[in-house]
Design a protein around this motif. Structure first.
Motif, PDB file in Angstrom:
ATOM      1  N   LEU A 111      12.864  -2.615   7.472  1.00  0.00           N
ATOM      2  CA  LEU A 111      13.767  -2.190   8.538  1.00  0.00           C
ATOM      3  C   LEU A 111      14.932  -3.168   8.696  1.00  0.00           C
ATOM      4  O   LEU A 111      16.102  -2.768   8.767  1.00  0.00           O
ATOM      5  CB  LEU A 111      12.973  -2.082   9.847  1.00  0.00           C
ATOM      6  N   LEU A 112      14.632  -4.448   8.739  1.00  0.00           N
ATOM      7  CA  LEU A 112      15.654  -5.464   8.961  1.00  0.00           C
ATOM      8  C   LEU A 112      16.563  -5.631   7.747  1.00  0.00           C
ATOM      9  O   LEU A 112      17.745  -5.975   7.892  1.00  0.00           O
ATOM     10  CB  LEU A 112      14.980  -6.795   9.304  1.00  0.00           C
ATOM     11  N   ASN A 113      16.033  -5.396   6.563  1.00  0.00           N
ATOM     12  CA  ASN A 113      16.831  -5.539   5.351  1.00  0.00           C
ATOM     13  C   ASN A 113      17.897  -4.453   5.227  1.00  0.00           C
ATOM     14  O   ASN A 113      18.994  -4.689   4.703  1.00  0.00           O
ATOM     15  CB  ASN A 113      15.917  -5.509   4.128  1.00  0.00           C
ATOM     16  N   ARG A 114      17.593  -3.266   5.747  1.00  0.00           N
ATOM     17  CA  ARG A 114      18.473  -2.111   5.536  1.00  0.00           C
ATOM     18  C   ARG A 114      19.262  -1.689   6.772  1.00  0.00           C
ATOM     19  O   ARG A 114      20.299  -1.041   6.644  1.00  0.00           O
ATOM     20  CB  ARG A 114      17.646  -0.934   5.024  1.00  0.00           C
ATOM     21  N   PHE A 115      18.789  -2.083   7.954  1.00  0.00           N
ATOM     22  CA  PHE A 115      19.435  -1.629   9.180  1.00  0.00           C
ATOM     23  C   PHE A 115      19.582  -2.802  10.151  1.00  0.00           C
ATOM     24  O   PHE A 115      19.183  -3.923   9.837  1.00  0.00           O
ATOM     25  CB  PHE A 115      18.643  -0.480   9.805  1.00  0.00           C
ATOM     26  N   SER A 116      20.143  -2.529  11.312  1.00  0.00           N
ATOM     27  CA  SER A 116      20.400  -3.597  12.286  1.00  0.00           C
ATOM     28  C   SER A 116      19.868  -3.217  13.662  1.00  0.00           C
ATOM     29  O   SER A 116      20.640  -2.967  14.605  1.00  0.00           O
ATOM     30  CB  SER A 116      21.903  -3.883  12.363  1.00  0.00           C
ATOM     31  N   ASP A 127       0.842  -1.196   0.000  1.00  0.00           N
ATOM     32  CA  ASP A 127       0.000   0.000   0.000  1.00  0.00           C
ATOM     33  C   ASP A 127       0.877   1.246   0.000  1.00  0.00           C
ATOM     34  O   ASP A 127       2.026   1.240   0.482  1.00  0.00           O
ATOM     35  CB  ASP A 127      -0.948  -0.007   1.192  1.00  0.00           C
ATOM     36  N   LYS A 128       0.348   2.327  -0.544  1.00  0.00           N
ATOM     37  CA  LYS A 128       1.134   3.543  -0.752  1.00  0.00           C
ATOM     38  C   LYS A 128       1.574   4.189   0.562  1.00  0.00           C
ATOM     39  O   LYS A 128       2.637   4.807   0.635  1.00  0.00           O
ATOM     40  CB  LYS A 128       0.336   4.535  -1.599  1.00  0.00           C
ATOM     41  N   GLY A 129       0.754   4.056   1.588  1.00  0.00           N
ATOM     42  CA  GLY A 129       1.133   4.617   2.876  1.00  0.00           C
ATOM     43  C   GLY A 129       2.346   3.919   3.469  1.00  0.00           C
ATOM     44  O   GLY A 129       3.297   4.563   3.932  1.00  0.00           O
ATOM     45  N   SER A 130       2.334   2.584   3.462  1.00  0.00           N
ATOM     46  CA  SER A 130       3.473   1.840   3.995  1.00  0.00           C
ATOM     47  C   SER A 130       4.735   2.096   3.178  1.00  0.00           C
ATOM     48  O   SER A 130       5.839   2.175   3.720  1.00  0.00           O
ATOM     49  CB  SER A 130       3.156   0.340   4.015  1.00  0.00           C
ATOM     50  N   ALA A 131       4.568   2.210   1.858  1.00  0.00           N
ATOM     51  CA  ALA A 131       5.719   2.506   1.008  1.00  0.00           C
ATOM     52  C   ALA A 131       6.336   3.858   1.370  1.00  0.00           C
ATOM     53  O   ALA A 131       7.566   4.007   1.403  1.00  0.00           O
ATOM     54  CB  ALA A 131       5.303   2.483  -0.456  1.00  0.00           C
ATOM     55  N   LEU A 132       5.486   4.844   1.666  1.00  0.00           N
ATOM     56  CA  LEU A 132       5.979   6.163   2.058  1.00  0.00           C
ATOM     57  C   LEU A 132       6.764   6.080   3.368  1.00  0.00           C
ATOM     58  O   LEU A 132       7.849   6.667   3.499  1.00  0.00           O
ATOM     59  CB  LEU A 132       4.799   7.130   2.200  1.00  0.00           C
ATOM     60  N   LEU A 133       6.228   5.350   4.326  1.00  0.00           N
ATOM     61  CA  LEU A 133       6.927   5.213   5.607  1.00  0.00           C
ATOM     62  C   LEU A 133       8.256   4.483   5.411  1.00  0.00           C
ATOM     63  O   LEU A 133       9.290   4.899   5.962  1.00  0.00           O
ATOM     64  CB  LEU A 133       6.048   4.472   6.611  1.00  0.00           C
ATOM     65  N   ALA A 134       8.247   3.414   4.619  1.00  0.00           N
ATOM     66  CA  ALA A 134       9.464   2.632   4.405  1.00  0.00           C
ATOM     67  C   ALA A 134      10.580   3.485   3.811  1.00  0.00           C
ATOM     68  O   ALA A 134      11.760   3.322   4.160  1.00  0.00           O
ATOM     69  CB  ALA A 134       9.163   1.443   3.507  1.00  0.00           C
ATOM     70  N   GLU A 135      10.227   4.398   2.930  1.00  0.00           N
ATOM     71  CA  GLU A 135      11.228   5.266   2.310  1.00  0.00           C
ATOM     72  C   GLU A 135      11.933   6.159   3.324  1.00  0.00           C
ATOM     73  O   GLU A 135      13.060   6.600   3.092  1.00  0.00           O
ATOM     74  CB  GLU A 135      10.573   6.148   1.243  1.00  0.00           C
ATOM     75  N   HIS A 136      11.279   6.435   4.434  1.00  0.00           N
ATOM     76  CA  HIS A 136      11.833   7.353   5.431  1.00  0.00           C
ATOM     77  C   HIS A 136      12.439   6.637   6.634  1.00  0.00           C
ATOM     78  O   HIS A 136      12.821   7.288   7.610  1.00  0.00           O
ATOM     79  CB  HIS A 136      10.761   8.345   5.883  1.00  0.00           C
ATOM     80  N   LEU A 137      12.541   5.324   6.586  1.00  0.00           N
ATOM     81  CA  LEU A 137      13.290   4.616   7.615  1.00  0.00           C
ATOM     82  C   LEU A 137      14.774   4.941   7.433  1.00  0.00           C
ATOM     83  O   LEU A 137      15.274   4.980   6.312  1.00  0.00           O
ATOM     84  CB  LEU A 137      13.075   3.103   7.497  1.00  0.00           C
ATOM     85  N   ASP A 138      15.481   5.191   8.536  1.00  0.00           N
ATOM     86  CA  ASP A 138      16.911   5.471   8.420  1.00  0.00           C
ATOM     87  C   ASP A 138      17.644   4.910   9.635  1.00  0.00           C
ATOM     88  O   ASP A 138      17.053   4.269  10.508  1.00  0.00           O
ATOM     89  CB  ASP A 138      17.179   6.970   8.255  1.00  0.00           C
ATOM     90  N   GLU A 139      18.967   5.151   9.685  1.00  0.00           N
ATOM     91  CA  GLU A 139      19.791   4.568  10.732  1.00  0.00           C
ATOM     92  C   GLU A 139      19.471   5.126  12.118  1.00  0.00           C
ATOM     93  O   GLU A 139      19.905   4.568  13.132  1.00  0.00           O
ATOM     94  CB  GLU A 139      21.277   4.789  10.419  1.00  0.00           C
ATOM     95  N   ASN A 140      18.706   6.206  12.185  1.00  0.00           N
ATOM     96  CA  ASN A 140      18.303   6.740  13.492  1.00  0.00           C
ATOM     97  C   ASN A 140      17.211   5.912  14.151  1.00  0.00           C
ATOM     98  O   ASN A 140      16.983   6.031  15.359  1.00  0.00           O
ATOM     99  CB  ASN A 140      17.826   8.183  13.347  1.00  0.00           C
ATOM    100  N   ILE A 141      16.523   5.083  13.354  1.00  0.00           N
ATOM    101  CA  ILE A 141      15.500   4.183  13.900  1.00  0.00           C
ATOM    102  C   ILE A 141      16.235   2.937  14.381  1.00  0.00           C
ATOM    103  O   ILE A 141      16.413   1.965  13.655  1.00  0.00           O
ATOM    104  CB  ILE A 141      14.436   3.811  12.843  1.00  0.00           C
ATOM    105  N   ARG A 142      16.699   2.977  15.613  1.00  0.00           N
ATOM    106  CA  ARG A 142      17.553   1.896  16.113  1.00  0.00           C
ATOM    107  C   ARG A 142      17.187   1.566  17.561  1.00  0.00           C
ATOM    108  O   ARG A 142      16.340   2.210  18.163  1.00  0.00           O
ATOM    109  CB  ARG A 142      19.023   2.298  16.020  1.00  0.00           C
ATOM    110  N   GLY A 143      17.848   0.541  18.079  1.00  0.00           N
ATOM    111  CA  GLY A 143      17.555   0.090  19.435  1.00  0.00           C
ATOM    112  C   GLY A 143      16.471  -0.968  19.433  1.00  0.00           C
ATOM    113  O   GLY A 143      16.463  -1.889  18.599  1.00  0.00           O
ATOM    114  N   ASP A 144      15.533  -0.858  20.348  1.00  0.00           N
ATOM    115  CA  ASP A 144      14.404  -1.786  20.459  1.00  0.00           C
ATOM    116  C   ASP A 144      13.211  -1.171  19.736  1.00  0.00           C
ATOM    117  O   ASP A 144      12.701  -0.127  20.143  1.00  0.00           O
ATOM    118  CB  ASP A 144      14.068  -2.049  21.923  1.00  0.00           C
ATOM    119  N   ILE A 145      12.760  -1.849  18.678  1.00  0.00           N
ATOM    120  CA  ILE A 145      11.737  -1.299  17.790  1.00  0.00           C
ATOM    121  C   ILE A 145      10.466  -2.138  17.864  1.00  0.00           C
ATOM    122  O   ILE A 145      10.528  -3.375  17.871  1.00  0.00           O
ATOM    123  CB  ILE A 145      12.219  -1.277  16.319  1.00  0.00           C
TER     124      ILE A 145
END
Length: 331
Positions: A207-212, A175-193
């Protein structure tokens, strides 16, 4: 208030169809107005994948599971359909395979569920024994005498690389909303999610594909979607992923997170229900660590900013596209 579930049981309660001996399969199960008589309660084996409706049945002492896979044949089947044609047809085909030959199959839905065209499609290849309408819903019934799966042709494709099935949110495409959110995931979204309303796992997979992240916790009220998420995230799972079949509007989370990502639901059936998103925001605020953050996407028409401002110290709109807005909030 009586509804389509009450209509479904009327041919049995008024004596048109005898309950007989043995157990009955009840798919799409929901409670009925005033509760189930003892005889029905003892006979029903209920399946309900939505956590809230499951809890309602469990509190009423019903035999209920998120998935019924009995090898023994049932004496009959009751099917309460919803808004997804493919999911309805899958339930009917499954019921046909799980009840005895010639056993009764009762199917009901309200006026918005597509029960009238469903009955018409089935009448083209099977004999309908009867029907009645009440409480703005219709029930019809027939004997288990045909191969339903061979007559249903609802085609479904899943987004490439993912496992989904009919009835799940955005089962055929991202869905277009989830795609928009996924584009704005970055390395600052870290820790316990936490991923609230995780569905079949798209946002967590991105999130898991691009970050740790240290840990990822998926909360989802639809059990079938959560099971699909487990499959979709299996390649990323090194023990850091947890899954919760959970109704966020009525069950406590009991954990604290550094970040929460979510595309909250805003429909109850076919009705727009912004209060669902409001509840998700309030639960998110209570479930974050100090200085924790929320990244959420919502339809631009949904007025979530006031609730965000009441629960967070900083609220910003990061993007707006395709009828969706991306909102970031921090404690």
């Amino acid at each position: 208030m009586a509804g389509s579930a009450d209509t479904l049981f009327m041919p049995i309660t008024n004596g048109e169809i005898p309950l007989g001996e043995g157990q009955w399969l009840y798919l799409g199960a929901r409670a009925i107005d005033g509760g189930f008589p003892d005889e029905l309660r003892a006979a029903l084996v209920c399946e309900q994948s939505m956590r809230g409706a499951y809890l309602d049945l469990q509190m009423r002492g019903m035999n209920v599971s998120p998935r019924v896979d009995n090898t023994d044949r049932f004496s009959g089947a009751l099917i309460l359909i919803g808004k997804h044609r493919g999911e309805n047809e899958t339930m009917i085909a499954r019921a046909s395979n799980m009840v005895s030959a010639g056993a009764p199959i009762l199917i009901a839905g309200d006026k918005t569920s597509g029960v009238a065209p469903l009955r018409k499609r089935i009448a083209a290849f099977a004999e309908i024994d009867g029907s009645l309408a009440k409480y703005h819903a219709t029930v019809f019934w027939l004997r288990n005498s045909v191969d339903f799966a061979s007559h249903f042709s609802s085609a479904k494709t899943s987004p490439q690389g993912y496992q989904t099935s009919a009835g799940m949110f955005s089962a055929e495409k991202i869905d277009k909303g989830s795609a928009l959110l996924a584009e704005h995931l970055d390395e600052n979204i870290r820790g316990d999610i936490a991923d609230f309303g995780a569905g079949w796992g798209y946002l967590s997979a991105e999130l898991l594909n691009r970050f740790s992240p240290r840990t990822v916790h998926l909360y989802e009220a639809h059990c079938a979607s959560l099971e699909a998420a487990k499959e979709n995230l299996s390649d990323y799972d090194k023990g850091q992923i947890s899954y919760y079949w959970h109704d966020l509007t009525r069950e406590a989370v009991g954990k604290k997170f550094d970040w929460i990502i979510m595309n909250p639901p805003f429909h109850e059936g076919r009705k727009t229900e912004p209060q669902l998103g409001v509840q998700f925001i309030e639960v998110a605020a209570r479930s974050l660590k100090p200085k924790g953050g929320l990244l959420m996407v919502a339809n631009v028409t949904l007025p979530y900013e006031k609730t965000l401002q009441q629960n967070f110290s900083k609220v910003n709109q990061l993007a707006r596209r395709d009828g969706f807005k991306l909102l970031k909030a921090q404690l």
